[in-house]
Motif scaffolding. Structure first.
Motif, PDB file in Angstrom:
ATOM      1  N   GLN A 214      40.394   6.496 -95.377  1.00 21.40           N
ATOM      2  CA  GLN A 214      41.325   7.489 -95.899  1.00 21.40           C
ATOM      3  C   GLN A 214      41.478   7.344 -97.410  1.00 21.40           C
ATOM      4  O   GLN A 214      41.524   8.335 -98.130  1.00 21.40           O
ATOM      5  CB  GLN A 214      42.677   7.313 -95.215  1.00 21.40           C
ATOM      6  N   TYR A 215      41.551   6.095 -97.900  1.00 13.18           N
ATOM      7  CA  TYR A 215      41.724   5.878 -99.341  1.00 13.18           C
ATOM      8  C   TYR A 215      40.434   6.100-100.139  1.00 13.18           C
ATOM      9  O   TYR A 215      40.466   6.543-101.273  1.00 13.18           O
ATOM     10  CB  TYR A 215      42.251   4.466 -99.627  1.00 13.18           C
ATOM     11  N   LEU A 216      39.306   5.754 -99.540  1.00 13.88           N
ATOM     12  CA  LEU A 216      38.043   5.835-100.279  1.00 13.88           C
ATOM     13  C   LEU A 216      37.348   7.192-100.191  1.00 13.88           C
ATOM     14  O   LEU A 216      36.404   7.435-100.935  1.00 13.88           O
ATOM     15  CB  LEU A 216      37.083   4.741 -99.790  1.00 13.88           C
ATOM     16  N   THR A 217      37.805   8.039 -99.292  1.00 12.06           N
ATOM     17  CA  THR A 217      37.156   9.342 -99.164  1.00 12.06           C
ATOM     18  C   THR A 217      37.242  10.174-100.449  1.00 12.06           C
ATOM     19  O   THR A 217      36.217  10.699-100.897  1.00 12.06           O
ATOM     20  CB  THR A 217      37.749  10.118 -97.966  1.00 12.06           C
ATOM     21  N   PRO A 218      38.424  10.307-101.099  1.00 11.45           N
ATOM     22  CA  PRO A 218      38.459  11.104-102.341  1.00 11.45           C
ATOM     23  C   PRO A 218      37.569  10.549-103.465  1.00 11.45           C
ATOM     24  O   PRO A 218      36.843  11.321-104.090  1.00 11.45           O
ATOM     25  CB  PRO A 218      39.940  11.104-102.742  1.00 11.45           C
ATOM     26  N   PRO A 219      37.589   9.205-103.733  1.00  8.33           N
ATOM     27  CA  PRO A 219      36.682   8.739-104.799  1.00  8.33           C
ATOM     28  C   PRO A 219      35.200   8.929-104.460  1.00  8.33           C
ATOM     29  O   PRO A 219      34.391   9.254-105.330  1.00  8.33           O
ATOM     30  CB  PRO A 219      37.003   7.249-104.945  1.00  8.33           C
ATOM     31  N   ILE A 220      34.865   8.757-103.183  1.00 10.52           N
ATOM     32  CA  ILE A 220      33.464   8.955-102.788  1.00 10.52           C
ATOM     33  C   ILE A 220      33.085  10.419-102.964  1.00 10.52           C
ATOM     34  O   ILE A 220      31.992  10.747-103.452  1.00 10.52           O
ATOM     35  CB  ILE A 220      33.237   8.468-101.335  1.00 10.52           C
ATOM     36  N   ALA A 221      34.001  11.313-102.593  1.00 12.74           N
ATOM     37  CA  ALA A 221      33.734  12.741-102.782  1.00 12.74           C
ATOM     38  C   ALA A 221      33.589  13.066-104.266  1.00 12.74           C
ATOM     39  O   ALA A 221      32.722  13.834-104.668  1.00 12.74           O
ATOM     40  CB  ALA A 221      34.852  13.569-102.159  1.00 12.74           C
ATOM     41  N   THR A 222      34.455  12.422-105.090  1.00 13.01           N
ATOM     42  CA  THR A 222      34.363  12.635-106.537  1.00 13.01           C
ATOM     43  C   THR A 222      33.032  12.121-107.068  1.00 13.01           C
ATOM     44  O   THR A 222      32.387  12.777-107.904  1.00 13.01           O
ATOM     45  CB  THR A 222      35.526  11.921-107.253  1.00 13.01           C
ATOM     46  N   CYS A 223      32.594  10.966-106.570  1.00 17.65           N
ATOM     47  CA  CYS A 223      31.284  10.434-106.987  1.00 17.65           C
ATOM     48  C   CYS A 223      30.154  11.366-106.561  1.00 17.65           C
ATOM     49  O   CYS A 223      29.193  11.567-107.304  1.00 17.65           O
ATOM     50  CB  CYS A 223      31.072   9.037-106.408  1.00 17.65           C
ATOM     51  N   SER A 224      30.304  11.911-105.378  1.00 16.92           N
ATOM     52  CA  SER A 224      29.285  12.854-104.914  1.00 16.92           C
ATOM     53  C   SER A 224      29.252  14.081-105.809  1.00 16.92           C
ATOM     54  O   SER A 224      28.187  14.567-106.194  1.00 16.92           O
ATOM     55  CB  SER A 224      29.583  13.254-103.470  1.00 16.92           C
ATOM     56  N   LYS A 225      30.474  14.569-106.182  1.00 22.76           N
ATOM     57  CA  LYS A 225      30.547  15.698-107.096  1.00 22.76           C
ATOM     58  C   LYS A 225      29.938  15.341-108.440  1.00 22.76           C
ATOM     59  O   LYS A 225      29.194  16.128-109.036  1.00 22.76           O
ATOM     60  CB  LYS A 225      32.017  16.088-107.304  1.00 22.76           C
ATOM     61  N   LEU A 226      30.263  14.118-108.905  1.00 25.74           N
ATOM     62  CA  LEU A 226      29.729  13.666-110.183  1.00 25.74           C
ATOM     63  C   LEU A 226      28.208  13.581-110.131  1.00 25.74           C
ATOM     64  O   LEU A 226      27.514  13.981-111.079  1.00 25.74           O
ATOM     65  CB  LEU A 226      30.327  12.302-110.545  1.00 25.74           C
ATOM     66  N   LYS A 227      27.690  13.082-108.998  1.00 25.03           N
ATOM     67  CA  LYS A 227      26.239  13.008-108.837  1.00 25.03           C
ATOM     68  C   LYS A 227      25.619  14.408-108.903  1.00 25.03           C
ATOM     69  O   LYS A 227      24.609  14.637-109.574  1.00 25.03           O
ATOM     70  CB  LYS A 227      25.904  12.355-107.503  1.00 25.03           C
ATOM     71  N   THR A 228      26.284  15.363-108.229  1.00 24.00           N
ATOM     72  CA  THR A 228      25.790  16.743-108.265  1.00 24.00           C
ATOM     73  C   THR A 228      25.817  17.288-109.683  1.00 24.00           C
ATOM     74  O   THR A 228      24.867  17.927-110.139  1.00 24.00           O
ATOM     75  CB  THR A 228      26.647  17.626-107.338  1.00 24.00           C
TER      76      THR A 228
END
Length: 177
Positions: A74-88
């Protein structure tokens, strides 16, 4: 016309029959999947309850670790999503950089081509055109000389013919006398 109509009608019947058959197969398949999932769910719940009753300490420790894992997820999902966005975004930035580089290379190649064409045009204007002008001038002069010599020769031949005719006329007069 009638056999064509019959085959068309038959084709429509076959089409509706295959469509109803495929709908029946799909509904049958979904019902089978739902029953298999409910059986699997029931078996899984049975195993979990059996495990909770037979080994409660192990069950509760694994339950706590599962809760911790869910909390971490639950806590790591937003940063991982942000990293995925950043990767994109980084991938998009890289593709834009590559496109700009290709565009720059194409522009420099085009400017080089235009520059060489301008140099060729200058060369033609400064070298080739004067050479052609001199060649045409010489040709014109030669033609004029030929015309002048032909005109002179014609006048000379006319004069020679006149002289010859006068001499012949005098010779004929001399013979007559």
């Amino acid at each position: 016309f009638l056999p064509l109509l019959r085959t068309k009608h038959l084709g429509n019947k076959i089409m509706t029959a295959t469509q109803s058959l495929s709908d029946a197969l799909i509904s049958n398949l979904t019902m089978h999947i739902q029953t298999a999932a409910s059986l699997h769910r029931r078996n899984l719940l049975f195993k979990i309850t059996k495990w909770a009753i037979t080994r409660p300490q192990s069950f509760f420790t694994s339950l706590k670790t599962t809760q911790k894992l869910l909390r971490w997820i639950q806590y790591l999902t937003p940063p991982i999503a942000t990293c995925s966005k950043l990767k994109t975004h980084l991938m998009d930035l890289r593709t834009k950089h590559i496109q700009r580089r290709r565009s720059r290379r194409a522009r420099t190649a085009w400017s080089r081509t235009c520059h060489t064409l301008q140099q060729k045009h200058r060369f033609e204007r400064n070298v080739v055109i004067p050479l052609q002008r001199r060649f045409r001038h010489r040709r014109r002069e030669m033609t004029e000389r030929r015309v002048v010599t032909m005109w002179r020769e014609r006048r000379e031949t006319e004069m020679i013919v006149k002289i010859q005719s006068r001499l012949r006329a005098r010779a004929a007069l001399a013979r007559v006398r």
